[in-house]
Design a protein around this motif. Sequence first.
Motif, PDB file in Angstrom:
ATOM      1  N   THR A 158       0.882  -1.180   0.000  1.00 14.23           N
ATOM      2  CA  THR A 158       0.000   0.000   0.000  1.00 14.23           C
ATOM      3  C   THR A 158       0.917   1.227   0.000  1.00 14.23           C
ATOM      4  OG1 THR A 158      -0.071  -0.215   2.409  1.00 14.23           O
ATOM      5  CG2 THR A 158      -1.988  -1.009   1.217  1.00 14.23           C
ATOM      6  N   PRO A 159       0.461   2.364  -0.551  1.00 11.97           N
ATOM      7  CA  PRO A 159       1.344   3.543  -0.579  1.00 11.97           C
ATOM      8  C   PRO A 159       1.829   3.966   0.810  1.00 11.97           C
ATOM      9  CG  PRO A 159      -0.470   3.839  -2.090  1.00 11.97           C
ATOM     10  CD  PRO A 159      -0.768   2.572  -1.331  1.00 11.97           C
ATOM     11  N   THR A 200      -5.239  10.429   0.573  1.00 16.51           N
ATOM     12  CA  THR A 200      -6.450  10.158  -0.215  1.00 16.51           C
ATOM     13  C   THR A 200      -7.362  11.382  -0.194  1.00 16.51           C
ATOM     14  OG1 THR A 200      -6.273   7.806   0.327  1.00 16.51           O
ATOM     15  CG2 THR A 200      -8.409   8.566  -0.499  1.00 16.51           C
ATOM     16  N   LYS A 214      -9.467   2.880  -4.491  1.00 14.79           N
ATOM     17  CA  LYS A 214      -8.159   2.798  -5.165  1.00 14.79           C
ATOM     18  C   LYS A 214      -8.309   3.230  -6.623  1.00 14.79           C
ATOM     19  CE  LYS A 214      -4.839  -0.837  -6.346  1.00 14.79           C
ATOM     20  NZ  LYS A 214      -5.164  -1.917  -7.275  1.00 14.79           N
ATOM     21  N   TRP A 239      -6.496   6.585  -6.730  1.00 10.82           N
ATOM     22  CA  TRP A 239      -5.104   6.158  -6.851  1.00 10.82           C
ATOM     23  C   TRP A 239      -4.847   5.464  -8.193  1.00 10.82           C
ATOM     24  CZ3 TRP A 239      -1.251   7.203  -3.304  1.00 10.82           C
ATOM     25  CH2 TRP A 239      -1.674   7.738  -2.074  1.00 10.82           C
ATOM     26  N   TRP A 299      -1.488   4.000  -8.244  1.00 12.60           N
ATOM     27  CA  TRP A 299      -1.213   3.143  -7.065  1.00 12.60           C
ATOM     28  C   TRP A 299       0.083   2.354  -7.237  1.00 12.60           C
ATOM     29  CZ3 TRP A 299      -3.903   2.274  -2.433  1.00 12.60           C
ATOM     30  CH2 TRP A 299      -3.647   1.076  -1.753  1.00 12.60           C
ATOM     31  N   ASP A 300       0.192   1.629  -8.340  1.00  8.54           N
ATOM     32  CA  ASP A 300       1.362   0.754  -8.518  1.00  8.54           C
ATOM     33  C   ASP A 300       2.670   1.544  -8.534  1.00  8.54           C
ATOM     34  OD1 ASP A 300      -0.208  -1.453  -8.520  1.00  8.54           O
ATOM     35  OD2 ASP A 300      -0.308  -1.639 -10.704  1.00  8.54           O
ATOM     36  N   CYS A 348       3.197   4.124  -6.909  1.00 11.49           N
ATOM     37  CA  CYS A 348       3.432   4.654  -5.552  1.00 11.49           C
ATOM     38  C   CYS A 348       3.919   3.571  -4.589  1.00 11.49           C
ATOM     39  CB  CYS A 348       2.166   5.284  -4.991  1.00 11.49           C
ATOM     40  SG  CYS A 348       1.719   6.810  -5.828  1.00 11.49           S
TER      41      CYS A 348
END
Length: 254
Positions: free
Chosen positions: A28-29, A40, A238, A242, A245-246, A248
Amino acid sequence: MAGCMKKAKVSIGKDVVLLHQLERGVFTPSNSPFPLKLETYLRMANISYENDFKDPMGPKGKTPWMTLNGQDFSDSQLCLELLATKFSKDFSSHLTDEERAIGRAFQIMAEEHLYWVVVLWRWVYTKGKTLPNIQMNLPALLRYVMPIAVRIMKGQASAQGLGRHSEQEVIEMGMKDLRAISAYLGTKPYFMGDTPTEMDCAMFGILAQFVWGMQGSPFEPYMKDELINLKNFCERMKDKFWPDWDQCLLPPRV
Ligand SMILES: N[C@@H](CCC(=O)N[C@@H](CS)C(=O)NCC(=O)O)C(=O)O
């Protein structure tokens, strides 16, 4: 602001938030619910921000904290509320007093009770072994620093109260919280209905830990089955906030 003894070290653009938080996580970030919640929210409110991973602990000895226009502020919730006022962002204006009261009660349960289940599982029951960030450190450092970190976290959980129960009791309490949260979410896309509110940021911060960030935990199978609506909620948040996301995530060290 009371409690802000540290002086802002960095000044970035006017009205740009400098978010101080722990380094990125592998799953997770952030491994911590509170920076993930605040980041967020910054994304949801479309507030300009930059991250600082070098000075994560704020004036109150916790992470996250933020610097805005040369002033330092602590605590994810106090920061969020300050930003909501300053930038006139209120995602809960359509809610009744009763809905706000229920939302607050669930959030406090998640952040002040369920959070300690995460702390105990990660630090006391598994001694940091499931936190890749920690495991990536040098073995010698781990050998000396880990027992100290475990002792500190154990002491905090004991002072809070949850740490005085047996592991089995704590896991059961965690399950009861998660079941209550799942029952309240039901089939709604977000906790307060069709649109995300501030509370969703807080719930996402902690639920994301259960979905992605506690691999091998006794909760993991439930997140894919009985508590699938919580996982789906996390996926929704997400996807919405995000998309990167990946990018981060911290790559695991091979
Ligand atoms: N109420 C605070 C809680 C922050 C918090 O507990 N952060 C943890 C990380 S998960 C921390 O900094 N712990 C370090 C410590 O207590 O020594 C917030 O919302 O920001």
